[in-house]
Design an enzyme around this catalytic site. Sequence first.
Site, PDB file in Angstrom:
ATOM      1  CD  GLU A 167      -3.247  -1.185   2.255  1.00 46.28           C
ATOM      2  OE1 GLU A 167      -2.830  -0.602   3.137  1.00 46.28           O
ATOM      3  OE2 GLU A 167      -3.973  -1.955   1.896  1.00 46.28           O
ATOM      4  CD  GLU A 351      -4.235  -5.815   2.739  1.00 49.11           C
ATOM      5  OE1 GLU A 351      -5.308  -5.068   3.478  1.00 49.11           O
ATOM      6  OE2 GLU A 351      -3.081  -5.915   3.079  1.00 49.11           O
TER       7      GLU A 351
END
Length: 440
Positions: A167, A351
């Site tokens: 991320e 995710e």
Amino acid sequence: MLTHARSDFPDGFLFGAATSAYQIEGHGFGGAGRAMWDDFAATPGNVVRAEDGARACDHYHRYASDLDLLSDAGFDAYRFSTSWARVMPDGRTVNPEGLDFYDRLTDAMLERGLKPMATLYHWELPSALADQGGWRNRDIAGWFGDFTECVMGRLGDRMYSVATINEFWCVSWLSHFLGQHAPGLRDIRATARAMHHVLLAHGTAIERMRGMGVMNLGAVFNMEWAAPADDSAASVEAAALYDDYYNHFFVSGAFKGTYPDRLVAALGPHLPQGWQDDFATITAPLDWAGINYYTRSLLAGNDGPWPHLHAVEGPLEKTQMGWEVYPQGLHDFLVRTARDYTGDLPIYVTENGMSNADQRVDGTVDDPARIAYFNSHLSAVRDAIAKGVPVKGYMAWSLLDNYEWALGYEKRFGMVHVDFDTLERTPKASWHAFKDMLAR
Ligand code: IFM
């Protein structure tokens, strides 16, 4: 139950669960050094109840039975991360005990038939490197390259896949512009530098691993669908800008060697000198891309350049985080990413999941909202595959309830409930639903 079956997905499609080191391991033992999250949490007002990852789920000592939870449910893969502050407590010197832990963890996965999917960095920057400017300092590319060589020198031959950074947006924007994650800065110059350096560190790590012969290399991008709150030109522009700095900037850097024009205009003066010359490293070829997806945001027009300040509440059902449930966004990101950036490269949903105020009642935890969330998002994945997007796997976030960063232990994302007093694990109905689905 989950309405899907494993057989609804292409042969070889991987189902797994994802976690990260600081969120589950416990950082107060095993020779781990101080991480910037320890400092951030110790600063009053940053984290709910000032909770930190010192104990977390104690996965460091309970990893074997935690891995049993994955294999007992029939999962194929485990996406885990390696803590920089555990492996190198001062960021530069190796802690053999830390490396040994990941070595044991890897072998324990393989013994259970689980494919190890490593992420090198999921935010445990050693405080000693934060002291030197952390992601603002260009030297972090080399430091991260050294950490990568150290970890993959030990584990690289046994990994199914390796991602560099988890991320990019959170590492840079959320942490240096919004100040909501460590190191808690609110500074546009720090943000621009972190955005560029996190990509430079990624590319450097890929080059180092290629040199070592480590296989199946990728990166994990988080994406949040950005939609205008109304039809006004200002709102449309706000959503486009949000989309650029959240969703396009990092994939565009990594796959095209360019940054969106709007951001070059807004951040240009703050980017490090000579940033254009770094793209040869930043675009180091990848074998796959990971997308983390949870929700969308509605943006309303405003007078300033930063529309995130004007996100408005949407009408859809919300999770415990207050995030709207919007599975269409996952489908659209899969299609768009393949079309505009990654082409035929495998894409993994690295995710996806939801937090819920789950409670253990008479020894069981019923979480129908999570099962519904997984159902709708797995449908979105299947729709994208039907359109030809090469999606190769789906990792649920998360295996265990864990440390949800600035929100402490209150937000529960796990398929397995954790009692944070006793550390007892209780598989939730969603875990049983996956087990049932993976057998069909
Ligand atoms: O818990 C986080 C994780 O660390 C990164 N992706 C989003 C999750 C939920 O907020």
